[in-house]
Design an enzyme around this catalytic site. Sequence first.
Site, PDB file in Angstrom:
ATOM      1  N   GLY A  51       0.773  -1.238   0.000  1.00  0.00           N
ATOM      2  CA  GLY A  51       0.000   0.000   0.000  1.00  0.00           C
ATOM      3  C   GLY A  51       0.800   1.281   0.000  1.00  0.00           C
ATOM      4  N   GLU A 106       3.894   4.079   6.110  1.00  0.00           N
ATOM      5  CA  GLU A 106       2.611   3.393   5.949  1.00  0.00           C
ATOM      6  C   GLU A 106       1.688   4.220   5.064  1.00  0.00           C
ATOM      7  OE1 GLU A 106       0.946   0.793   6.339  1.00  0.00           O
ATOM      8  OE2 GLU A 106       0.962  -0.033   8.335  1.00  0.00           O
ATOM      9  N   ASP A 107       0.775   3.548   4.387  1.00  0.00           N
ATOM     10  CA  ASP A 107      -0.243   4.269   3.634  1.00  0.00           C
ATOM     11  C   ASP A 107      -1.307   4.818   4.574  1.00  0.00           C
ATOM     12  OD1 ASP A 107      -1.226   1.724   4.243  1.00  0.00           O
ATOM     13  OD2 ASP A 107      -1.980   1.311   2.238  1.00  0.00           O
ATOM     14  N   ASP A 110      -4.822   2.830  10.985  1.00  0.00           N
ATOM     15  CA  ASP A 110      -6.175   2.871  11.541  1.00  0.00           C
ATOM     16  C   ASP A 110      -6.220   2.214  12.911  1.00  0.00           C
ATOM     17  OD1 ASP A 110      -6.009   0.280  10.513  1.00  0.00           O
ATOM     18  OD2 ASP A 110      -7.631   0.529   9.104  1.00  0.00           O
ATOM     19  N   LYS A 138      -6.239   7.409  10.722  1.00  0.00           N
ATOM     20  CA  LYS A 138      -7.664   7.223  10.982  1.00  0.00           C
ATOM     21  C   LYS A 138      -7.857   6.931  12.476  1.00  0.00           C
ATOM     22  CE  LYS A 138     -10.110   4.959   7.753  1.00  0.00           C
ATOM     23  NZ  LYS A 138     -10.829   3.849   7.054  1.00  0.00           N
ATOM     24  N   PHE A 164     -14.122   3.720   3.736  1.00  0.00           N
ATOM     25  CA  PHE A 164     -13.181   2.820   3.082  1.00  0.00           C
ATOM     26  C   PHE A 164     -12.630   3.549   1.867  1.00  0.00           C
ATOM     27  CE2 PHE A 164     -11.630  -0.670   0.512  1.00  0.00           C
ATOM     28  CZ  PHE A 164     -10.854  -1.319   1.464  1.00  0.00           C
ATOM     29  N   VAL A 165     -11.326   3.859   1.908  1.00  0.00           N
ATOM     30  CA  VAL A 165     -10.709   4.680   0.870  1.00  0.00           C
ATOM     31  C   VAL A 165      -9.731   3.867   0.020  1.00  0.00           C
ATOM     32  CG1 VAL A 165     -10.995   6.836   2.137  1.00  0.00           C
ATOM     33  CG2 VAL A 165      -8.910   5.498   2.461  1.00  0.00           C
ATOM     34  N   ASP A 171      -5.757  -0.042  -1.658  1.00  0.00           N
ATOM     35  CA  ASP A 171      -6.506  -0.921  -2.543  1.00  0.00           C
ATOM     36  C   ASP A 171      -7.759  -1.495  -1.904  1.00  0.00           C
ATOM     37  OD1 ASP A 171      -5.799  -4.295  -2.045  1.00  0.00           O
ATOM     38  OD2 ASP A 171      -4.971  -2.755  -0.745  1.00  0.00           O
ATOM     39  N   ARG A 177      -5.203   0.715  -6.687  1.00  0.00           N
ATOM     40  CA  ARG A 177      -3.944   1.330  -6.248  1.00  0.00           C
ATOM     41  C   ARG A 177      -3.474   2.405  -7.229  1.00  0.00           C
ATOM     42  NH1 ARG A 177      -1.892  -1.814  -2.109  1.00  0.00           N
ATOM     43  NH2 ARG A 177      -2.290  -4.050  -2.217  1.00  0.00           N
TER      44      ARG A 177
END
Length: 191
Positions: A51, A106-107, A110, A138, A164-165, A171, A177
């Site tokens: 990610g 990190e992408d 959460d 998040k 949910f993004v 992805d 992606r």
Amino acid sequence: MSSRRCIDDDILTVLWTQDQLSHKVEDIASQITHDFSSSSCCPVIVGVATGAFLFLADLVRNIKLPVTVDFVRAESYGSGTVSTGVPKLSCDVKLDVTGKHVVLVEDIVDTGNTVSRLISYLEAKGATSVSVCTLLDKPARRKVHFELLGDGKFYSGFECPDYFVVGYGLDFNEQYRNLPYIGVLKPEIYK
């Protein structure tokens, strides 16, 4: 011959455009450059695959210091939209991080489970400090309070609402992606 749908049509709304992402990445890279410019050793940038790959590529191109780059793979979603809560490491870092300052890229952060597990993993590998650099944070979904190692810092791009993004590396089921922006995936796509 069947026609394929455009992936943009699966997006409910765009949260951050390509330009907004670019500016934010430049800002974060500038902070990292500033924070490590007086350090005697250059940071090791460790991206969480898959990610974070686009974010990491843009980030390191904007850091004005010599850096080394490696990847670790941690899987916590599988093909779903909710973290399993038990991240599995399936790819080890190749670089020796003993005595080094690591910036974990990190992408999205959460629940905090993956980051917490990776900080412990890098500490066990001998890292002196671990900073976390995430494009999206998040906090509404945070379940684990993670502690940075040593003089580590928390670099964060955008606070993400509880949607949910996808896009810019993030992805759903290994797709989306390649979107140049980050958007909210239509619920009918993943339900």
